[in-house]
Write an enzyme that holds these catalytic residues in place. Structure first.
Site, PDB file in Angstrom:
ATOM      1  N   THR A 174       8.261   6.679   3.751  1.00 16.70           N
ATOM      2  CA  THR A 174       8.860   6.821   5.297  1.00 16.70           C
ATOM      3  C   THR A 174       7.900   6.447   6.231  1.00 16.70           C
ATOM      4  OG1 THR A 174       8.151   9.158   5.187  1.00 16.70           O
ATOM      5  CG2 THR A 174      10.305   8.942   4.619  1.00 16.70           C
ATOM      6  N   ASN A 175       6.549   6.513   5.740  1.00 16.02           N
ATOM      7  CA  ASN A 175       5.603   5.949   6.550  1.00 16.02           C
ATOM      8  C   ASN A 175       5.563   4.578   6.728  1.00 16.02           C
ATOM      9  OD1 ASN A 175       3.609   8.041   7.503  1.00 16.02           O
ATOM     10  ND2 ASN A 175       3.918   8.743   5.580  1.00 16.02           N
TER      11      ASN A 175
ATOM     12  N   ASN B 136      -5.739   4.751   5.737  1.00 12.50           N
ATOM     13  CA  ASN B 136      -4.916   5.765   5.077  1.00 12.50           C
ATOM     14  C   ASN B 136      -4.223   6.741   6.183  1.00 12.50           C
ATOM     15  OD1 ASN B 136      -3.971   6.905   2.589  1.00 12.50           O
ATOM     16  ND2 ASN B 136      -5.685   8.401   2.961  1.00 12.50           N
TER      17      ASN B 136
ATOM     18  N   HIS C  51      -3.392  10.551   5.756  1.00 19.22           N
ATOM     19  CA  HIS C  51      -3.400  11.878   5.048  1.00 19.22           C
ATOM     20  C   HIS C  51      -2.700  12.948   5.905  1.00 19.22           C
ATOM     21  CE1 HIS C  51      -4.987  14.605   2.044  1.00 19.22           C
ATOM     22  NE2 HIS C  51      -5.285  15.335   3.090  1.00 19.22           N
TER      23      HIS C  51
END
Ligand code: GRF
Length: 207
Positions: free
Chosen positions: A12-13, A107, A109
């Protein structure tokens, strides 16, 4: 900028990045490769649907972490990747990749670092710990990747409320929808427009 996206799951990211490129939020970047450590990741299907080359590099196919990372590194070099984005990627990236792509790996998170991060905090386990602790605010963080898991300089963060009847699944969805899918494309856009600098291990955003 050539972007290489590392994935492990639903993607989804990755989808948020694809959508941001298509709607002009990200102007100076395009995804040249999607690499998954899991052959069944739906993220690979998302790549295929968007005509982006997908590749599986599975750590179990390599004798050790170092060889796995050498394979990742040579793949990124082959595709002349400028920026590596870890989007729900669950394998550990090692020092050879990090050194070669110093401050060129970001990244996402799913918590407000330094809370609920580091070894063992990934996916639903993050939200489980958030609910167990009873915090009222959580969110997501985009950061540069260094040798410390979730320890690199923070680029962007976005907070979301924790509500009384939240389950870990409901909370994960809110953090993704209201935080991750917004700040990851925004951070990539800032990077591609050369608006990020690092001073004393802190990220400054140039106007
Ligand atoms: C989610 O837990 C997300 O919070 C984290 O990675 C997991 C999968 O994301 N960043 P995605 O749907 O594969 O992008």
């Amino acid at each position: 900028m050539n972007i290489g996206v590392l994935v492990s799951g639903n993607g989804t990211n990755l989808q948020a990045i694809i959508d941001a490129i298509n709607n002009g939020t990200i102007k100076n970047g395009h995804i040249v490769t999607v690499v998954s450590d899991n052959k069944d990741a739906y993220a690979l299907e998302r790549a295929k649907q968007n005509n982006i080359p997908g590749t599986v590099i599975n750590k179990n196919d390599y004798i050790d972490q170092k060889q796995f990372n050498i394979a990742l590194l040579s793949h990124m070099k082959d595709y002349e990747v400028d920026l590596i984005v870890m989007a729900g990627f669950l394998s550990i990236v090692g020092s050879n990749l990090i050194n070669e792509y110093q401050n060129k790996i970001i990244n996402i998170h799913p918590s407000l670092i330094p809370s609920f991060c580091g070894k063992g905090y990934y996916g639903l386990r993050v939200h489980e710990a958030v609910l167990k602790r009873g915090v009222k605010i959580t969110g997501a963080t985009v950061h540069f990747v260094n040798e410390i898991p979730d320890g690199g300089p923070i680029i962007l963060q976005k907070a979301v409320p924790v509500l009384d009847n939240d389950t870990k699944e409901i909370l994960q969805q809110r953090v993704m929808r209201e935080a991750e899918w917004i700040i990851l494309p925004e951070a990539i856009s800032l990077y591609c427009n050369n608006r990020l600098t690092i001073k004393n291990n802190k990220v400054l955003i140039k106007k």
